[in-house]
Design a protein around this motif. Structure first.
Motif, PDB file in Angstrom:
ATOM      1  N   LYS A  79       1.480  -4.615  -9.236  1.00 27.39           N
ATOM      2  CA  LYS A  79       0.184  -4.035  -9.595  1.00 27.39           C
ATOM      3  C   LYS A  79      -0.325  -3.063  -8.535  1.00 27.39           C
ATOM      4  N   GLY A  80       0.416  -2.972  -7.410  1.00 25.70           N
ATOM      5  CA  GLY A  80       0.012  -2.046  -6.353  1.00 25.70           C
ATOM      6  C   GLY A  80      -0.625  -2.707  -5.154  1.00 25.70           C
ATOM      7  N   ALA A  81      -0.621  -4.040  -5.106  1.00 27.92           N
ATOM      8  CA  ALA A  81      -1.270  -4.738  -3.994  1.00 27.92           C
ATOM      9  C   ALA A  81      -0.507  -4.536  -2.692  1.00 27.92           C
ATOM     10  N   HIS A  82      -1.251  -4.559  -1.592  1.00 27.81           N
ATOM     11  CA  HIS A  82      -0.676  -4.587  -0.253  1.00 27.81           C
ATOM     12  C   HIS A  82      -0.875  -5.999   0.289  1.00 27.81           C
ATOM     13  N   LEU A  83       0.209  -6.661   0.687  1.00 30.34           N
ATOM     14  CA  LEU A  83       0.148  -8.036   1.171  1.00 30.34           C
ATOM     15  C   LEU A  83       0.522  -8.081   2.642  1.00 30.34           C
ATOM     16  N   GLU A  84      -0.097  -8.990   3.382  1.00 26.05           N
ATOM     17  CA  GLU A  84       0.231  -9.115   4.796  1.00 26.05           C
ATOM     18  C   GLU A  84       1.679  -9.573   4.953  1.00 26.05           C
ATOM     19  N   TYR A  85       2.373  -8.952   5.899  1.00 31.89           N
ATOM     20  CA  TYR A  85       3.804  -9.199   6.078  1.00 31.89           C
ATOM     21  C   TYR A  85       4.100 -10.670   6.362  1.00 31.89           C
ATOM     22  N   GLN A 140       6.652 -20.397  -7.108  1.00 32.01           N
ATOM     23  CA  GLN A 140       5.431 -19.977  -7.801  1.00 32.01           C
ATOM     24  C   GLN A 140       4.710 -18.887  -7.012  1.00 32.01           C
ATOM     25  N   LEU A 141       4.660 -19.062  -5.679  1.00 33.86           N
ATOM     26  CA  LEU A 141       4.005 -18.071  -4.829  1.00 33.86           C
ATOM     27  C   LEU A 141       4.745 -16.739  -4.885  1.00 33.86           C
ATOM     28  N   ALA A 142       6.083 -16.792  -4.865  1.00 34.31           N
ATOM     29  CA  ALA A 142       6.875 -15.562  -4.935  1.00 34.31           C
ATOM     30  C   ALA A 142       6.626 -14.829  -6.249  1.00 34.31           C
ATOM     31  N   GLU A 143       6.496 -15.596  -7.334  1.00 35.27           N
ATOM     32  CA  GLU A 143       6.220 -14.973  -8.633  1.00 35.27           C
ATOM     33  C   GLU A 143       4.858 -14.284  -8.625  1.00 35.27           C
ATOM     34  N   LEU A 144       3.854 -14.951  -8.044  1.00 38.08           N
ATOM     35  CA  LEU A 144       2.519 -14.352  -7.959  1.00 38.08           C
ATOM     36  C   LEU A 144       2.530 -13.119  -7.056  1.00 38.08           C
ATOM     37  N   GLN A 145       3.241 -13.212  -5.914  1.00 39.16           N
ATOM     38  CA  GLN A 145       3.313 -12.070  -5.004  1.00 39.16           C
ATOM     39  C   GLN A 145       4.023 -10.895  -5.669  1.00 39.16           C
ATOM     40  N   THR A 146       5.080 -11.187  -6.431  1.00 40.22           N
ATOM     41  CA  THR A 146       5.796 -10.126  -7.138  1.00 40.22           C
ATOM     42  C   THR A 146       4.867  -9.413  -8.114  1.00 40.22           C
ATOM     43  N   ARG A 147       4.098 -10.195  -8.861  1.00 40.39           N
ATOM     44  CA  ARG A 147       3.171  -9.596  -9.825  1.00 40.39           C
ATOM     45  C   ARG A 147       2.121  -8.742  -9.121  1.00 40.39           C
ATOM     46  N   GLU A 148       1.600  -9.249  -7.999  1.00 38.57           N
ATOM     47  CA  GLU A 148       0.581  -8.497  -7.267  1.00 38.57           C
ATOM     48  C   GLU A 148       1.159  -7.206  -6.695  1.00 38.57           C
ATOM     49  N   LEU A 149       2.374  -7.282  -6.152  1.00 37.96           N
ATOM     50  CA  LEU A 149       3.010  -6.082  -5.604  1.00 37.96           C
ATOM     51  C   LEU A 149       3.258  -5.054  -6.700  1.00 37.96           C
ATOM     52  N   GLN A 186       0.497  -5.741  10.089  1.00 34.88           N
ATOM     53  CA  GLN A 186       1.645  -5.334   9.284  1.00 34.88           C
ATOM     54  C   GLN A 186       1.433  -5.728   7.823  1.00 34.88           C
ATOM     55  N   TRP A 187       1.725  -4.783   6.945  1.00 33.65           N
ATOM     56  CA  TRP A 187       1.576  -4.982   5.505  1.00 33.65           C
ATOM     57  C   TRP A 187       2.882  -4.644   4.808  1.00 33.65           C
ATOM     58  N   VAL A 188       3.026  -5.123   3.582  1.00 34.13           N
ATOM     59  CA  VAL A 188       4.159  -4.734   2.741  1.00 34.13           C
ATOM     60  C   VAL A 188       3.627  -4.298   1.386  1.00 34.13           C
ATOM     61  N   ARG A 189       4.400  -3.447   0.730  1.00 33.67           N
ATOM     62  CA  ARG A 189       4.048  -2.959  -0.598  1.00 33.67           C
ATOM     63  C   ARG A 189       5.299  -2.392  -1.246  1.00 33.67           C
ATOM     64  N   LEU A 190       5.213  -2.110  -2.526  1.00 32.86           N
ATOM     65  CA  LEU A 190       6.276  -1.376  -3.186  1.00 32.86           C
ATOM     66  C   LEU A 190       6.122   0.098  -2.843  1.00 32.86           C
ATOM     67  N   PRO A 191       7.221   0.823  -2.707  1.00 31.46           N
ATOM     68  CA  PRO A 191       7.125   2.249  -2.383  1.00 31.46           C
ATOM     69  C   PRO A 191       6.251   2.992  -3.380  1.00 31.46           C
ATOM     70  N   ASP A 192       5.453   3.934  -2.842  1.00 29.44           N
ATOM     71  CA  ASP A 192       4.589   4.792  -3.660  1.00 29.44           C
ATOM     72  C   ASP A 192       3.496   4.023  -4.386  1.00 29.44           C
ATOM     73  N   HIS A 193       3.077   2.877  -3.819  1.00 24.42           N
ATOM     74  CA  HIS A 193       1.994   2.100  -4.418  1.00 24.42           C
ATOM     75  C   HIS A 193       0.811   2.049  -3.459  1.00 24.42           C
ATOM     76  N   GLU A 194      -0.304   2.617  -3.881  1.00 31.98           N
ATOM     77  CA  GLU A 194      -1.531   2.546  -3.104  1.00 31.98           C
ATOM     78  C   GLU A 194      -2.323   1.323  -3.541  1.00 31.98           C
ATOM     79  N   ASP A 195      -2.919   0.620  -2.594  1.00 28.12           N
ATOM     80  CA  ASP A 195      -3.678  -0.587  -2.900  1.00 28.12           C
ATOM     81  C   ASP A 195      -5.044  -0.205  -3.472  1.00 28.12           C
ATOM     82  N   PRO A 196      -5.335  -0.567  -4.728  1.00 25.26           N
ATOM     83  CA  PRO A 196      -6.629  -0.204  -5.309  1.00 25.26           C
ATOM     84  C   PRO A 196      -7.807  -0.843  -4.589  1.00 25.26           C
TER      85      PRO A 196
END
Length: 283
Positions: free
Chosen positions: A84-90, A73-82, A117-127
């Motif tokens: 959307k452009g979110a930056h998540l702590e590594y 469930q957490l992975a699904e939520l993290q995937t959705r957030e990423l 350390q953070w992770v994000r999808l390439p070319d995604h700025e955190d709003p």
């Protein structure tokens, strides 16, 4: 000593021996009883421990299943957030990164000014700008990267040629690979590539102005200019080659813009297999 006295002495010795052996037997019986009681207590303890282990095993299995469900469930939520452009702590993503449903498993890791350390999808700025600023300043980017980061209004102001505008928009399409996207995923020494005909179709379908109707030749000319401007604005980190194609029995040559795998693009994104401390940013 007479025979009678000798016999009496012998009897006395035997009686003493019997008495000693009786004492030993009583002691052994006492020890045996103690051992039996200890064995009984040990058996009861074993039964109790076995019962406890069975209960704990059942609880542990239930906890494993619950943890697996929670991580899913957490992975699904993290995937959705990423997405959307979110930056998540590594460190928050590490336990679930194998379960993230991301395109081509492209996950980028970088550090902010404070070393987090953070992770994000390439070319995604955190709003929400949760990751702060990154060590790679705008001045460190290639001209094409700087233009690709601009919004439409700023890009229109910053470019005085249509080919520059289209080049920036085309560069921003990198990293998206499916049947409907502009760039194609390469292999071996080629990271990505795009053909002139695909750029022509892309311009015609998505960047034709409301007050114009682009002809085939005009769109083809714009596509060629766009490829040239990408090459120039990327400081020749990409190159253009001619590829031979066959269609309906006919052979023709077409220009292709190629991004080599070893091209030095500032902040080139990689899959999340980097060692800690990398500062990858989107190209």
């Amino acid at each position: 000593m007479t025979a009678l006295e000798h016999l009496e002495a012998r009897i006395a010795d035997l009686e003493a021996t019997v008495e000693s052996q009786q004492t030993q037997i009583e002691n052994l019986q006492s020890d045996l009883q103690t051992e039996r009681e200890a064995r009984k207590a040990a058996d009861q303890r074993v039964d109790s421990l076995q019962s406890t282990c069975e209960k704990q095993s059942a609880l542990l299995e239930a906890l494993r299943k619950r943890t697996k469900t929670t991580q899913s469930q957490l992975a699904e939520l993290q995937t959705r957030e990423l997405e959307k452009g979110a930056h998540l702590e590594y460190e928050h993503v590490t336990p679930t990164r194998d379960q993230l449903d991301l395109p081509e498993n492209r996950l980028e890791r970088f550090k902010d000014d404070e070393g987090t350390q953070w992770v994000r999808l390439p070319d995604h700025e955190d709003p929400l700008e949760r990751s702060g600023t990154t060590p790679l300043a705008t001045a460190d980017l290639l001209p094409i990267q700087q233009l690709a980061r601009m919004d439409d209004q700023l890009l229109t102001t910053a470019t005085n040629r249509r080919a520059d505008y289209l080049a920036a928009k085309a560069w921003a399409e990198r990293g998206k690979h499916d049947c409907s996207t502009l760039w194609s995923l390469g292999c071996n020494t080629v990271s990505e590539y795009v053909d002139a005909s695909d750029v022509r179709i892309w311009i015609k379908s998505t960047h034709e102005r409301s007050d114009e109707t682009l002809s085939y030749d005009h769109a083809k000319k714009l596509a060629g200019q766009t490829l040239e401007r990408i090459r120039e604005l990327a400081n020749d980190r990409v190159y253009i080659e001619k590829r031979t194609h066959r269609k309906d029995g006919l052979e023709y040559k077409e220009r292709r813009l190629v991004l080599p795998s070893d091209s030095d693009i500032p902040g080139t994104a990689t899959t999340d297999t980097d060692t800690p401390g990398t500062t990858d940013l989107p190209g």
